[in-house]
Design a protein around this motif. Structure first.
Motif, mmCIF file in Angstrom:
data_model
loop_
_atom_site.group_PDB
_atom_site.id
_atom_site.type_symbol
_atom_site.label_atom_id
_atom_site.label_comp_id
_atom_site.label_asym_id
_atom_site.label_seq_id
_atom_site.Cartn_x
_atom_site.Cartn_y
_atom_site.Cartn_z
ATOM 1 N N HIS A 112 -0.946 95.971 -13.203
ATOM 2 C CA HIS A 112 -1.540 94.676 -13.518
ATOM 3 C C HIS A 112 -0.726 93.560 -12.883
ATOM 4 O O HIS A 112 0.428 93.746 -12.489
ATOM 5 N N SER A 113 -1.326 92.383 -12.806
ATOM 6 C CA SER A 113 -0.650 91.240 -12.204
ATOM 7 C C SER A 113 -1.267 89.937 -12.714
ATOM 8 O O SER A 113 -2.396 89.912 -13.215
ATOM 9 N N VAL A 114 -0.489 88.864 -12.580
ATOM 10 C CA VAL A 114 -0.985 87.494 -12.778
ATOM 11 C C VAL A 114 -0.692 86.782 -11.462
ATOM 12 O O VAL A 114 0.435 86.348 -11.221
ATOM 13 N N PRO A 115 -1.673 86.686 -10.568
ATOM 14 C CA PRO A 115 -1.413 86.171 -9.212
ATOM 15 C C PRO A 115 -1.305 84.655 -9.160
ATOM 16 O O PRO A 115 -1.658 83.939 -10.096
ATOM 17 N N LYS A 116 -0.807 84.163 -8.021
ATOM 18 C CA LYS A 116 -0.787 82.722 -7.770
ATOM 19 C C LYS A 116 -2.222 82.202 -7.737
ATOM 20 O O LYS A 116 -3.130 82.892 -7.263
ATOM 21 N N ARG A 117 -2.400 80.986 -8.239
ATOM 22 C CA ARG A 117 -3.716 80.353 -8.186
ATOM 23 C C ARG A 117 -3.535 78.851 -7.947
ATOM 24 O O ARG A 117 -2.844 78.182 -8.716
ATOM 25 N N GLN A 118 -4.144 78.321 -6.906
ATOM 26 C CA GLN A 118 -3.973 76.918 -6.540
ATOM 27 C C GLN A 118 -4.450 75.962 -7.632
ATOM 28 O O GLN A 118 -3.931 74.863 -7.781
ATOM 29 N N LYS A 119 -5.437 76.384 -8.411
ATOM 30 C CA LYS A 119 -5.980 75.509 -9.455
ATOM 31 C C LYS A 119 -5.165 75.555 -10.750
ATOM 32 O O LYS A 119 -5.438 74.793 -11.672
ATOM 33 N N ALA A 120 -4.186 76.447 -10.825
ATOM 34 C CA ALA A 120 -3.374 76.581 -12.047
ATOM 35 C C ALA A 120 -2.228 75.574 -11.995
ATOM 36 O O ALA A 120 -1.104 75.897 -11.634
ATOM 37 N N GLU A 121 -2.511 74.347 -12.362
ATOM 38 C CA GLU A 121 -1.532 73.277 -12.219
ATOM 39 C C GLU A 121 -0.657 73.090 -13.458
ATOM 40 O O GLU A 121 0.427 72.523 -13.370
ATOM 41 N N ALA A 122 -1.111 73.546 -14.621
ATOM 42 C CA ALA A 122 -0.374 73.324 -15.865
ATOM 43 C C ALA A 122 0.470 74.550 -16.230
ATOM 44 O O ALA A 122 0.435 75.581 -15.561
ATOM 45 N N THR A 123 1.221 74.417 -17.319
ATOM 46 C CA THR A 123 2.143 75.469 -17.757
ATOM 47 C C THR A 123 1.440 76.496 -18.648
ATOM 48 O O THR A 123 0.599 76.146 -19.470
ATOM 49 N N ARG A 124 1.799 77.738 -18.451
ATOM 50 C CA ARG A 124 1.322 78.830 -19.303
ATOM 51 C C ARG A 124 2.529 79.551 -19.886
ATOM 52 O O ARG A 124 3.507 79.816 -19.182
#
Length: 240
Positions: free
Chosen positions: A219-231
């Motif tokens: 599994h992975s959580v990839p980079k995403r350009q629209k993910a600008e906020a903190t998780r």
């Protein structure tokens, strides 16, 4: 600070978010299963805990070794575990194990997860914070020996929604053919639908991986350009 969480699925009163609180079970085959609850906690509880985690946890961004090279881990981390457990070591890094008593809200969260998953038991917690679009975790399985052969991992997410990708482990021959810098989404589309799954991990959601998922899947959580906020993500595990 102490928070007594009540999962939406436990509530006795009518729930306007009933559709999102329902469990989704995905049978991956060969004894592997994923359970997903899009709205595990209420929005109010989720934001309270997000603010606490973001401000009060002693986050660190360690140097790890990947494929023989040293690099800075592309996300912040922290580790909490019960006393007397074997040390956690991954990618050449051994995080300091904080006590549950150091962070009372995390003890409350552990209790809420146990109540939501009858028969499950967890004694450690790996926290990760993704501070924007360039923070990620690459393809991997949580198959360290200290978790046993069929680990159950419960993942609670807060803040910015991020995509969680799951696919069957490639065979040795396909691994040899793989291009390392090929985008995660492009590689995922090459597999059959039964060999891949994608979840949008919502604020206050719970995702559980069970059975042989860590043996047979990655599994992975990839980079995403629209993910600008903190998780912020909490992964509860049982160290044997």
């Amino acid at each position: 600070m102490s928070l007594r969480f009540k999962a939406i699925s436990e509530a006795t009163s009518p729930n306007p978010d009933e559709k999102n609180s329902k469990r989704q079970r995905i049978d991956l085959g060969n004894g592997s299963e994923v359970v997903y609850i899009p709205r595990f906690l209420t929005l109010d509880e989720s934001w309270k805990l997000f603010d606490y985690l973001n401000k009060e946890i002693p986050w660190t961004r360690p140097t790890i070794r990947v494929f023989g090279r040293s690099c800075v881990q592309p996300r912040d981390t922290c580790y909490v575990a019960s006393e007397g457990l074997p040390d956690l070591v991954y990618s050449g890094y051994q995080p300091h194990a904080y006590s549950w008593d150091d962070f009372p809200p995390l003890k409350d969260m552990l209790e809420a997860v146990h109540k939501a998953l009858p028969g499950s038991r967890f004694n450690s917690l790996l926290l990760n914070r993704y501070k924007g679009r360039n923070d990620y975790v690459g393809w991997h399985a949580d198959d360290e020996k200290l978790y046993g052969s069929t680990p159950e991992i419960a993942s609670v997410s807060f803040g910015c929604e991020r995509e969680f990708l799951l696919k069957k482990k490639p065979s040795k021959s396909s691994q040899e053919r793989k291009v390392d810098d090929e985008p995660a989404r492009k590689r995922l589309k090459k597999s059959s639908n039964s060999d891949q799954h994608s979840f949008t991990l919502k604020h206050g959601s719970l995702l559980v991986m069970r059975g042989y998922t860590q043996r047979d899947w990655i599994h992975s959580v990839p980079k995403r350009q629209k993910a600008e906020a903190t998780r912020v993500n909490l992964t509860f595990r049982l160290v044997l």
